[in-house]
Motif scaffolding. Structure first.
Motif, PDB file in Angstrom:
ATOM      1  N   ILE A 183       0.825  -1.206   0.000  1.00 12.33           N
ATOM      2  CA  ILE A 183       0.000   0.000   0.000  1.00 12.33           C
ATOM      3  C   ILE A 183       0.860   1.257   0.000  1.00 12.33           C
ATOM      4  CG2 ILE A 183      -1.655   1.364   1.360  1.00 12.33           C
ATOM      5  CD1 ILE A 183      -2.698  -1.404   2.431  1.00 12.33           C
ATOM      6  N   TYR A 184       1.852   1.325   0.874  1.00 19.42           N
ATOM      7  CA  TYR A 184       2.631   2.550   1.056  1.00 19.42           C
ATOM      8  C   TYR A 184       3.959   2.578   0.327  1.00 19.42           C
ATOM      9  CZ  TYR A 184      -0.738   3.719   4.661  1.00 19.42           C
ATOM     10  OH  TYR A 184      -1.888   4.021   5.325  1.00 19.42           O
ATOM     11  N   GLY A 185       4.545   1.427   0.078  1.00 19.25           N
ATOM     12  CA  GLY A 185       5.886   1.382  -0.500  1.00 19.25           C
ATOM     13  C   GLY A 185       6.933   1.492   0.589  1.00 19.25           C
ATOM     14  N   GLN A 186       8.122   0.978   0.304  1.00 10.94           N
ATOM     15  CA  GLN A 186       9.191   0.912   1.300  1.00 10.94           C
ATOM     16  C   GLN A 186       9.624   2.293   1.783  1.00 10.94           C
ATOM     17  OE1 GLN A 186      10.482  -1.828   2.891  1.00 10.94           O
ATOM     18  NE2 GLN A 186      11.388  -0.266   4.174  1.00 10.94           N
ATOM     19  N   GLU A 187       9.753   3.248   0.873  1.00 12.19           N
ATOM     20  CA  GLU A 187      10.250   4.572   1.271  1.00 12.19           C
ATOM     21  C   GLU A 187       9.314   5.250   2.270  1.00 12.19           C
ATOM     22  OE1 GLU A 187      11.466   8.885  -0.641  1.00 12.19           O
ATOM     23  OE2 GLU A 187      11.371   7.134  -1.963  1.00 12.19           O
ATOM     24  N   LYS A 188       8.044   5.293   1.955  1.00  5.57           N
ATOM     25  CA  LYS A 188       7.092   5.942   2.870  1.00  5.57           C
ATOM     26  C   LYS A 188       6.943   5.151   4.167  1.00  5.57           C
ATOM     27  CE  LYS A 188       2.664   8.212   3.129  1.00  5.57           C
ATOM     28  NZ  LYS A 188       1.555   8.777   2.387  1.00  5.57           N
ATOM     29  N   LEU A 189       6.893   3.831   4.049  1.00  2.00           N
ATOM     30  CA  LEU A 189       6.727   2.997   5.228  1.00  2.00           C
ATOM     31  C   LEU A 189       7.912   3.139   6.187  1.00  2.00           C
ATOM     32  CD1 LEU A 189       4.663   1.094   6.443  1.00  2.00           C
ATOM     33  CD2 LEU A 189       5.810  -0.798   5.303  1.00  2.00           C
ATOM     34  N   SER A 190       9.107   3.329   5.655  1.00  2.96           N
ATOM     35  CA  SER A 190      10.287   3.476   6.516  1.00  2.96           C
ATOM     36  C   SER A 190      10.270   4.792   7.277  1.00  2.96           C
ATOM     37  CB  SER A 190      11.573   3.356   5.694  1.00  2.96           C
ATOM     38  OG  SER A 190      11.685   4.456   4.809  1.00  2.96           O
ATOM     39  N   GLN A 191       9.422   5.737   6.881  1.00  2.00           N
ATOM     40  CA  GLN A 191       9.332   7.032   7.554  1.00  2.00           C
ATOM     41  C   GLN A 191       8.181   7.089   8.566  1.00  2.00           C
ATOM     42  OE1 GLN A 191       9.023   9.886   4.398  1.00  2.00           O
ATOM     43  NE2 GLN A 191      10.932   9.248   3.455  1.00  2.00           N
ATOM     44  N   VAL A 192       7.408   6.022   8.631  1.00  2.00           N
ATOM     45  CA  VAL A 192       6.275   5.988   9.552  1.00  2.00           C
ATOM     46  C   VAL A 192       6.766   5.630  10.951  1.00  2.00           C
ATOM     47  CG1 VAL A 192       4.126   4.784  10.153  1.00  2.00           C
ATOM     48  CG2 VAL A 192       4.614   5.384   7.770  1.00  2.00           C
ATOM     49  N   PHE A 193       6.311   6.385  11.946  1.00  2.00           N
ATOM     50  CA  PHE A 193       6.607   6.078  13.334  1.00  2.00           C
ATOM     51  C   PHE A 193       5.299   5.788  14.042  1.00  2.00           C
ATOM     52  CE2 PHE A 193       7.042   7.138  17.806  1.00  2.00           C
ATOM     53  CZ  PHE A 193       8.112   6.344  18.150  1.00  2.00           C
ATOM     54  N   SER A 194       5.202   4.636  14.673  1.00  2.00           N
ATOM     55  CA  SER A 194       4.001   4.247  15.393  1.00  2.00           C
ATOM     56  C   SER A 194       4.068   4.730  16.832  1.00  2.00           C
ATOM     57  CB  SER A 194       3.849   2.723  15.384  1.00  2.00           C
ATOM     58  OG  SER A 194       2.767   2.348  16.210  1.00  2.00           O
ATOM     59  N   TYR A 195       2.986   5.325  17.304  1.00  2.00           N
ATOM     60  CA  TYR A 195       2.887   5.757  18.693  1.00  2.00           C
ATOM     61  C   TYR A 195       2.239   4.690  19.568  1.00  2.00           C
ATOM     62  CZ  TYR A 195       3.998  10.237  16.615  1.00  2.00           C
ATOM     63  OH  TYR A 195       4.614  11.240  15.919  1.00  2.00           O
ATOM     64  N   GLN A 196       1.926   3.548  18.967  1.00  2.00           N
ATOM     65  CA  GLN A 196       1.304   2.471  19.722  1.00  2.00           C
ATOM     66  C   GLN A 196       2.317   1.781  20.623  1.00  2.00           C
ATOM     67  OE1 GLN A 196      -2.325   0.910  17.049  1.00  2.00           O
ATOM     68  NE2 GLN A 196      -0.492  -0.238  16.813  1.00  2.00           N
ATOM     69  N   GLN A 197       1.819   1.264  21.744  1.00  2.00           N
ATOM     70  CA  GLN A 197       2.614   0.447  22.642  1.00  2.00           C
ATOM     71  C   GLN A 197       3.029  -0.808  21.868  1.00  2.00           C
ATOM     72  OE1 GLN A 197       3.568   0.607  25.862  1.00  2.00           O
ATOM     73  NE2 GLN A 197       4.148  -1.501  26.177  1.00  2.00           N
ATOM     74  N   PRO A 198       4.293  -1.221  21.966  1.00  2.00           N
ATOM     75  CA  PRO A 198       4.664  -2.487  21.320  1.00  2.00           C
ATOM     76  C   PRO A 198       3.911  -3.656  21.951  1.00  2.00           C
ATOM     77  CG  PRO A 198       6.530  -1.509  22.501  1.00  2.00           C
ATOM     78  CD  PRO A 198       5.361  -0.600  22.690  1.00  2.00           C
ATOM     79  N   ASP A 199       3.891  -4.768  21.286  1.00  2.00           N
ATOM     80  CA  ASP A 199       3.176  -5.956  21.772  1.00  2.00           C
ATOM     81  C   ASP A 199       3.972  -6.684  22.846  1.00  2.00           C
ATOM     82  OD1 ASP A 199       0.934  -5.579  20.240  1.00  2.00           O
ATOM     83  OD2 ASP A 199       1.665  -6.777  18.574  1.00  2.00           O
ATOM     84  N   HIS A 200       4.393  -5.960  23.852  1.00  2.00           N
ATOM     85  CA  HIS A 200       5.090  -6.519  25.020  1.00  2.00           C
ATOM     86  C   HIS A 200       5.303  -5.381  26.005  1.00  2.00           C
ATOM     87  CE1 HIS A 200       8.757  -4.518  23.646  1.00  2.00           C
ATOM     88  NE2 HIS A 200       8.460  -4.969  22.442  1.00  2.00           N
ATOM     89  N   ASP A 201       5.696  -5.726  27.213  1.00  2.00           N
ATOM     90  CA  ASP A 201       6.043  -4.700  28.212  1.00  2.00           C
ATOM     91  C   ASP A 201       7.497  -4.364  28.125  1.00  2.00           C
ATOM     92  OD1 ASP A 201       3.597  -4.085  29.424  1.00  2.00           O
ATOM     93  OD2 ASP A 201       3.675  -5.945  30.569  1.00  2.00           O
TER      94      ASP A 201
END
Length: 154
Positions: free
Chosen positions: A136-154
């Protein structure tokens, strides 16, 4: 958390303010198509893992709740809005939204409930065309995305 002190499954909300742990496997995992679950999740159905209350603990934070009926309350994170659980007022169990588990692949539904409200197109989902997030986004755009979600672990 189990008799040997071991947690079996963990999870939490999107922002990480609420976390939980199970000390025993779920009793059952359901898909519920009822209209109340559709509205509560904003989705065509809810996927929930039923856990005996004595084998469940909120390990970080406490969720807010909404009394959705005279029968039950639904818990959610007041910070990010993630729907977390469904619990009957006098019930011995709590049902946790499977998408909130750190490993949702380990909680596979075995029964469907509320079939009277199941949307007609739900059965055809697996046959729809699919794309990965990378497609959907392509590697270039996807590599610039930062998720603010908690990772799937503590």
């Amino acid at each position: 958390m189990t008799a040997t002190g071991k947690t079996t499954l963990t999870g939490g909300c999107q922002c990480g303010a609420i976390r939980y742990a199970l000390s025993a496997p779920p009793l059952r995992i359901t898909l519920c198509h009822c209209r109340m679950c559709q509205k509560a999740t904003g989705a065509p159905f809810a996927s929930m893992a039923e856990v005996a209350r004595e084998h469940f603990a909120w390990t970080r934070g406490r969720p807010a709740s909404f009394r959705s009926s005279s029968l039950a309350e639904r818990d959610f994170c007041k910070a990010c809005g993630t729907p977390l659980s469904y619990r009957q007022n006098e019930g011995a169990s709590i049902e946790i939204m499977t998408g909130t588990f750190d490993r949702p692949d380990r909680v596979v539904p075995t029964v469907q409930l509320g079939a009277e409200s199941r949307l007609g197109w739900v059965g055809a989902i697996a046959n729809l065309p699919s794309k990965t997030t990378l497609q959907i986004y392509g590697q270039e755009k996807l590599s610039q995305v930062f998720s603010y979600q908690q990772p799937d672990h503590d």
